[in-house]
Scaffold this active site. Structure first.
Site, PDB file in Angstrom:
ATOM      1  N   HIS A  26      -1.470   4.890  -9.579  1.00 32.89           N
ATOM      2  CA  HIS A  26      -0.406   4.055  -9.021  1.00 32.89           C
ATOM      3  C   HIS A  26      -0.204   4.366  -7.538  1.00 32.89           C
ATOM      4  CE1 HIS A  26       4.034   3.060  -8.618  1.00 32.89           C
ATOM      5  NE2 HIS A  26       3.508   1.927  -8.988  1.00 32.89           N
ATOM      6  N   HIS A  68       3.174  -1.091  -0.253  1.00 31.93           N
ATOM      7  CA  HIS A  68       3.917  -1.475  -1.460  1.00 31.93           C
ATOM      8  C   HIS A  68       4.946  -2.564  -1.224  1.00 31.93           C
ATOM      9  CE1 HIS A  68       7.079  -1.202  -4.575  1.00 31.93           C
ATOM     10  NE2 HIS A  68       6.015  -1.192  -5.351  1.00 31.93           N
TER      11      HIS A  68
END
Ligand code: CA
Length: 335
Positions: A26, A68
């Site tokens: 992640h 992100h």
């Protein structure tokens, strides 16, 4: 040029790798290094991830970069270097800087833009990033992964996410139409290729398949809350009817962990929903997010209790983990 034999071999490797639950790094090995830096990706590759995640937003000059948020102010020094680029809402947007400008920023461990305090206190110190920590373009990262795969003989896959496509389009930038051709150019085209494309917006997932013609695997991300900011009805998506409809365009779901398992009280046994069974009934893979040793679900006793609940009990097909090594180690011990 790749020969047909090479393609067949790569496809075979991908399938062999995916016969077990997948470990998706992640934002890279973000438990150890600032998220989405190339250093975090190299480390995740070395720690044994099956897939490396890329969150993708656009620059002002339409270059996809790995970041992100649509914002820059929680992972870079943008406020110091470009103080006049702040919008009226007080935020700094990747879309307001050209790639050349964005490359001047130092990337750092995630922090609170107002207080400067790190989001995860035990992680990489945010004040000590070497100058090599920068925001990478999508292409730089794809080249890095291809290089590492070649030198290690592995076939670690990519897991790109189209971030906020509705917002990008409202700002005049069609992010999906820019990202998909790049993926195709790097050899990510079919469902046998080591790639999952992901998005939180149902309209865009449908558009990727039906209008843009993406033929690789596609994952519908699902938030813990009932509705997304773009209008996606996550609660409806998690019903049998919603998943049946979704299976016409998607290959799997990426739900928040809380949609699968929760711990009602401290010391209590985990409580499971029927989401994984409903998704599997439609042949949808289930890759929940996110395993964090330092941010466990409420009342969950340990990171390995979380691994056990998700893999052993709920029978998920893969997981997003900030701590690739812990998830890989748990799966190896479980074999
Ligand atoms: Ca993501």
């Amino acid at each position: 040029m790749k020969t047909l034999a090479t393609f067949v071999m790569i496809a075979a490797t991908a399938i062999a790798q995916e016969s077990k639950p997948l470990v998706i790094a992640h934002r890279g090995a973000s438990g150890y290094l600032p998220e989405h830096t190339l250093a975090a990706k190299v480390y995740a590759h070395a720690l044994g991830a099956d897939f490396l995640e890329q969150d993708i937003v656009l620059t002002k000059d339409d270059v996809p970069v790995v970041l992100h948020d649509i914002y820059l102010d929680t992972v870079t020094d943008v406020a110091k270097r470009f103080p006049d680029r702040k919008r009226a809402d007080g935020r700094y947007y990747a879309l307001d800087l050209t790639l050349a400008e964005l490359k001047q920023l130092r990337a750092a461990e995630r922090f609170n833009a107002k207080t400067g305090a790190p989001v995860y206190a035990q992680r990489y110190p945010s004040g000590s990033s070497p100058s090599e920590f920068r925001i990478a373009t999508l292409e730089e990262e794809l080249q890095l992964i291809a290089g590492l795969n070649r030198s290690t003989g592995r076939n670690v896959g990519v897991y790109p996410e189209i971030k906020q496509p509705k917002w990008h389009r409202a700002q005049g930038h069609d992010i999906s139409r820019i990202v998909v051709p790049i993926l195709l150019r790097y050899g990510y085209a079919a469902k046998t290729d080591a790639c999952f494309l992901q998005c939180f917006e149902l309209a865009e997932v449908k558009r990727l398949r039906q209008e843009i013609g993406w033929r690789g695997r596609l994952i519908m991300l699902i938030e813990g809350k009932a509705k997304g900011d773009d209008g996606t009805d996550y609660a409806q998506l998690c019903t049998a009817a919603g998943l049946r409809e979704l299976a016409k365009v998607a290959d799997g779901i990426g739900p928040a962990i809380g949609r699968i398992v929760s711990w009602p009280t401290a010391g209590a046994a985990p409580k499971f929903t029927d989401l994984v069974a409903l998704a599997h009934a439609e042949k949808l893979a289930v890759h929940p997010y996110t395993i964090r040793r330092d941010d466990l679900p409420k009342n969950c006793p340990s990171v390995d209790a979380l691994h056990a609940a998700l893999f052993r009990d709920a029978k998920i097909d893969g997981v997003f983990s900030d701590f690739t090594d812990l998830t890989v180690a748990w799966l190896r011990a479980e074999k």
